[in-house]
Design an enzyme around this catalytic site. Sequence first.
Site, short mmCIF file in Angstrom:
data_model
loop_
_atom_site.label_atom_id
_atom_site.label_comp_id
_atom_site.label_asym_id
_atom_site.label_seq_id
_atom_site.Cartn_x
_atom_site.Cartn_y
_atom_site.Cartn_z
N GLU A 1 55.18 20.23 34.30
CA GLU A 1 53.92 20.48 35.02
C GLU A 1 52.94 21.32 34.21
OE1 GLU A 1 56.59 22.22 35.44
OE2 GLU A 1 56.08 24.31 35.83
N HIS B 1 59.37 22.47 31.92
CA HIS B 1 58.05 22.57 32.57
C HIS B 1 57.14 21.38 32.30
CE1 HIS B 1 58.46 26.59 34.25
NE2 HIS B 1 59.02 26.97 33.11
N CYS C 1 62.64 25.26 37.07
CA CYS C 1 62.98 26.37 36.17
C CYS C 1 63.81 27.42 36.93
CB CYS C 1 61.73 26.93 35.50
SG CYS C 1 62.18 27.72 33.92
C1 LIG Z 1 61.99 30.88 33.78
C2 LIG Z 1 60.90 30.38 34.60
O1 LIG Z 1 61.03 30.10 35.75
S1 LIG Z 1 59.43 30.18 33.81
C3 LIG Z 1 58.29 30.65 34.99
C4 LIG Z 1 57.77 32.00 34.79
N1 LIG Z 1 56.58 31.97 33.96
C5 LIG Z 1 55.54 32.69 34.21
O2 LIG Z 1 55.49 33.42 35.16
C6 LIG Z 1 54.40 32.59 33.25
C7 LIG Z 1 53.22 33.45 33.64
N2 LIG Z 1 53.60 34.87 33.84
C8 LIG Z 1 53.10 35.87 33.10
O3 LIG Z 1 52.36 35.60 32.15
C9 LIG Z 1 53.50 37.27 33.46
O4 LIG Z 1 54.56 37.24 34.38
C10 LIG Z 1 52.31 38.10 34.03
C11 LIG Z 1 51.34 38.36 32.89
C12 LIG Z 1 51.61 37.35 35.13
C13 LIG Z 1 52.84 39.44 34.59
O5 LIG Z 1 53.76 40.03 33.69
P1 LIG Z 1 54.35 41.53 33.82
O6 LIG Z 1 53.25 42.51 34.01
O7 LIG Z 1 55.27 41.70 32.67
O8 LIG Z 1 55.28 41.47 35.09
P2 LIG Z 1 54.99 41.85 36.64
O9 LIG Z 1 55.47 43.24 36.88
O10 LIG Z 1 53.61 41.50 37.05
O11 LIG Z 1 56.04 40.84 37.34
C14 LIG Z 1 55.88 39.46 37.25
C15 LIG Z 1 56.28 38.87 38.58
O12 LIG Z 1 57.67 39.06 38.81
C16 LIG Z 1 57.84 39.72 40.08
N3 LIG Z 1 59.05 40.56 39.99
C17 LIG Z 1 59.36 41.47 39.04
N4 LIG Z 1 60.55 42.02 39.35
C18 LIG Z 1 60.98 41.44 40.49
C19 LIG Z 1 62.14 41.59 41.30
N5 LIG Z 1 63.15 42.42 41.01
N6 LIG Z 1 62.24 40.82 42.41
C20 LIG Z 1 61.27 39.96 42.75
N7 LIG Z 1 60.15 39.79 42.01
C21 LIG Z 1 60.01 40.52 40.90
C22 LIG Z 1 56.59 40.52 40.26
O13 LIG Z 1 56.41 40.87 41.63
C23 LIG Z 1 55.54 39.52 39.76
O14 LIG Z 1 55.33 38.47 40.67
P3 LIG Z 1 54.05 38.46 41.67
O15 LIG Z 1 52.83 38.35 40.88
O16 LIG Z 1 54.33 37.25 42.54
O17 LIG Z 1 54.12 39.72 42.47
N1 LIG Z 2 57.89 30.96 31.08
C1 LIG Z 2 58.10 32.35 31.22
C2 LIG Z 2 59.49 32.78 30.85
C3 LIG Z 2 59.78 34.15 31.39
O1 LIG Z 2 60.52 34.08 32.57
C4 LIG Z 2 57.06 33.12 30.46
O2 LIG Z 2 57.00 33.02 29.23
O3 LIG Z 2 56.33 33.81 31.11
#
Ligand SMILES: CC(=O)SCCNC(=O)CCNC(=O)[C@H](O)C(C)(C)COP(=O)(O)OP(=O)(O)OC[C@H]1O[C@@H](n2cnc3c(N)ncnc32)[C@H](O)[C@@H]1OP(=O)(O)O
Ligand SMILES: N[C@@H](CCO)C(=O)O
Length: 308
Positions: free
Chosen positions: A239, A237, A144
């Site tokens: 996984e 995804h 991703c």
């Molecule tokens: C497109 C893809 O790759 S899909 C994969 C991504 N999917 C997922 O992450 C699904 C699960 N994630 C979630 O449900 C949400 O991210 C949550 C609930 C865990 C947190 O959401 P929010 O509160 O909106 O965002 P939050 O401020 O915690 O940031 C999310 C992550 O991005 C990181 N981040 C945000 N901005 C930046 C930035 N500029 N540079 C680097 N990392 C960043 C944060 O540090 C955090 O990661 P960490 O936990 O490793 O520290």
């Molecule tokens: N798979 C991710 C997309 C956002 O980067 C989510 O829904 O958290």
Amino acid sequence: MPITLPENLPAFDILRNEGVMVMSPDRAARQDIRPLRIALLNLMPKKIQTENQFARLIGATPLQINLSLIRMSDHESKNTAADHMESFYRPFNEVEASGDRFDGLIVTGAPVEHLPFEEVTYWDELRRVFDWSRTHVHSSFGVCWGGMAMAWHFHGLPKHLLGDKAFGCFRHRNLAPASPYLRGFSDDVLIPVSRWTEVRQEDIDARPELTTLLASDQVGPCLIEDAAHRTLYIFNHLEYDSGTLKDEYDRDVAAGKPIGVPANYYPEDDPTRCPSNRWRSHAHLLYGNWINEIYQNTPFDLKDIGKG
Ligand SMILES: CC(=O)SCCNC(=O)CCNC(=O)[C@H](O)C(C)(C)COP(=O)(O)OP(=O)(O)OC[C@H]1O[C@@H](n2cnc3c(N)ncnc32)[C@H](O)[C@@H]1OP(=O)(O)O
Ligand SMILES: N[C@@H](CCO)C(=O)O
């Protein structure tokens, strides 16, 4: 695992052309076996869930796998406890300095896809990881956002923001049935998708070093190979657990975000009903095939990794 057949048995060529692992008795007699070293650079916020998902898939083959968990050196995880990170992860700085080599590297997704790559705080270090992988890793797999970041770094392949999130389970065409990575795959594969960005087929086609292995008419290219560098990029995804899309949907609804029901996921698209997993078998096939391909081709002596 491969099958050993006499080289002049008709099945030898027929199966090999279909992508089945076939070995001559001569080569089988010379096989050396050691545990494979696979590194997971985990950029996902819910790191334990992601560890479980990838460990489950790469741990399902008959081969012995040693999994190393790696984190970005200066990134403090907001969503995973510090003591977990301290206990189980090595910062990349330390891995780099150790000179360690790996048979495989997985770089996960991250919820930072809305940002230009250069605005991700660990972008410079991540670029160092990518360059290091060319000399210290036999085969890499970017997932991703991790795949998009790697493809941008190595190929200048741009990502584009979508108007609506690509969200749900989408049918994908198997474009390379003889690829060793797609061994055993059906012609048509259902894959979970969850992203606000895409890479475009025309941009991939303009880069002759890249081959598209899986693509969807609805959500575009999914699995891309850079054969010369034994690198795969997947933008979706396989996984994910059965309930991961549900968790993301419920999270966004609770936050009041304008998000549609993930397509083709719940029975009759009814989010009050329990989703069923229709991609697990292909997830095991893809990651099992990747591990198998590494096992067949990685040097027996770890210090020879990255030399060819
Ligand atoms: C497109 C893809 O790759 S899909 C994969 C991504 N999917 C997922 O992450 C699904 C699960 N994630 C979630 O449900 C949400 O991210 C949550 C609930 C865990 C947190 O959401 P929010 O509160 O909106 O965002 P939050 O401020 O915690 O940031 C999310 C992550 O991005 C990181 N981040 C945000 N901005 C930046 C930035 N500029 N540079 C680097 N990392 C960043 C944060 O540090 C955090 O990661 P960490 O936990 O490793 O520290
Ligand atoms: N798979 C991710 C997309 C956002 O980067 C989510 O829904 O958290």
